[in-house]
Scaffold this active site. Structure first.
Site, short mmCIF file in Angstrom:
data_model
loop_
_atom_site.label_atom_id
_atom_site.label_comp_id
_atom_site.label_asym_id
_atom_site.label_seq_id
_atom_site.Cartn_x
_atom_site.Cartn_y
_atom_site.Cartn_z
CG ASP A 168 -25.78 18.67 -28.58
OD1 ASP A 168 -25.38 17.72 -27.55
OD2 ASP A 168 -25.42 18.69 -29.59
CG ASP B 286 -23.31 23.32 -24.15
OD1 ASP B 286 -23.58 22.20 -23.74
OD2 ASP B 286 -24.26 23.87 -24.79
C1 XBP Z 1 -27.49 18.66 -24.92
C2 XBP Z 1 -28.02 17.59 -24.13
C3 XBP Z 1 -27.93 16.40 -24.87
C4 XBP Z 1 -28.65 16.52 -26.20
C5 XBP Z 1 -29.24 15.14 -26.92
O1 XBP Z 1 -26.00 18.26 -24.10
O2 XBP Z 1 -28.74 17.69 -23.36
O3 XBP Z 1 -29.03 15.43 -24.11
O4 XBP Z 1 -29.85 17.50 -26.26
O5 XBP Z 1 -28.05 14.19 -26.92
P1 XBP Z 1 -25.23 19.88 -23.95
P2 XBP Z 1 -28.14 12.82 -26.39
O6 XBP Z 1 -25.97 21.05 -23.98
O7 XBP Z 1 -24.69 19.73 -22.46
O8 XBP Z 1 -24.15 19.62 -25.00
O9 XBP Z 1 -29.42 12.15 -27.17
O10 XBP Z 1 -26.83 12.26 -26.96
O11 XBP Z 1 -28.44 12.89 -24.78
#
Ligand code: XBP
Length: 269
Positions: A12, A10
């Protein structure tokens, strides 16, 4: 015994502790549009149950936050707020101040050295992934990953397993030969529903979360000089390692996966 062949990360909160930066970017965008919304860390940790920034704003504005002015171009308005948020995020994250999380670069290199395929499965955009990793990994980082599946790749975000199914399909890989490394309940659900053994790395915004079915829950992947803390492990003998390495991941893959729900297993025989 299932041979570990692919490691799926993953982005973020897993590769980099970015959710606090996302939260700040959301709040800056809300100020730009004179919205009275300000997402506190506590509220944001709850909103992380909704993958996708556009979806998060839309849900908050519609159901959870101040009653949004129901304008006929509400979706277009939310899109503009999210676009402004993404611009703030790109500016904040490109400074490189927020580093890769402990153990990430070490584990990536170990996987490459041991010919284990790497993939990314994220609900954020490819633009965000590139901005993030261009400033934290060597210039050729895209060649490290066989697949980078993002919000631009699949329609339905986590907890739907589509992004993981996409990775498995592109690699023609079976889930039993993979491990996913995630940070949220939503990500844990997505990877487990794709049949993939899951390891969770916690951070400040997810410490209170529950991760039923995860094989290992730690505070970070650890480094030899920066031991990880194990919060839960499906394998009692895993109580000694100081960091997550390929050998540990292979031993986890050999275990029967913990059941996701606490219901009693059917009586055998
Ligand atoms: C994390 C998310 C993203 C970020 C915000 O994705 O859910 O929505 O929180 O980024 P992951 P955006 O944990 O799957 O990496 O505003 O670009 O959505």
């Amino acid at each position: 015994m299932s041979q570990l062949r692919t490691l799926i990360f993953d982005v973020d909160g897993t590769l980099v502790d970015t959710e606090e930066v996302h939260r700040q970017a959301f709040n800056l965008a809300f100020l730009d549009f004179d919205l009275e919304w300000q997402w506190t860390p506590h509220l944001y940790s709850e909103l992380l149950a909704i993958s996708g920034g556009f979806e998060r704003i839309h849900c908050y504005a519609t159901h959870l936050g101040k009653a949004a002015k129901k304008t006929h171009n509400f979706n277009e308005f939310v899109l503009r707020v999210h676009q402004r948020k993404s611009a703030h995020y790109a500016r904040l994250i490109s400074s490189g101040e927020v580093p890769l999380r402990p153990g990430v670069k070490r584990l990536l290199n170990e996987a490459l050295e041991q010919n284990i395929k790497l993939a990314i499965a994220t609900s954020t955009s490819m633009v965000n992934v590139k901005t993030l990793l261009d400033n934290r990994l060597p210039r050729d980082w895209t060649s490290w990953f066989e697949v980078v599946a993002t919000a631009d790749t699949i329609a339905k975000k986590k907890p739907c397993p589509d992004v993981y199914h996409f990775v498995l399909n592109v690699l023609a890989e079976k889930p039993q030969h993979c491990i996913a490394i995630e940070d949220t309940e939503s990500g844990n659900t997505a990877s487990l529903q794709a049949g993939i053994t899951t390891v969770i790395t916690l951070h400040a915004l997810t410490r209170g979360s529950k991760f039923p079915g995860a094989s290992l829950v730690v505070d970070h992947l650890g480094e030899p000089g920066l031991p990880m803390t194990i919060f839960s492990s499906h394998n009692a003998s895993v109580s000694t390692p100081t960091h997550v390495d390929i050998e540990l991941l292979q031993s986890i893959l050999n275990l029967p996966r913990p059941c996701r729900h606490k219901e009693a297993l059917p009586a055998l025989g």
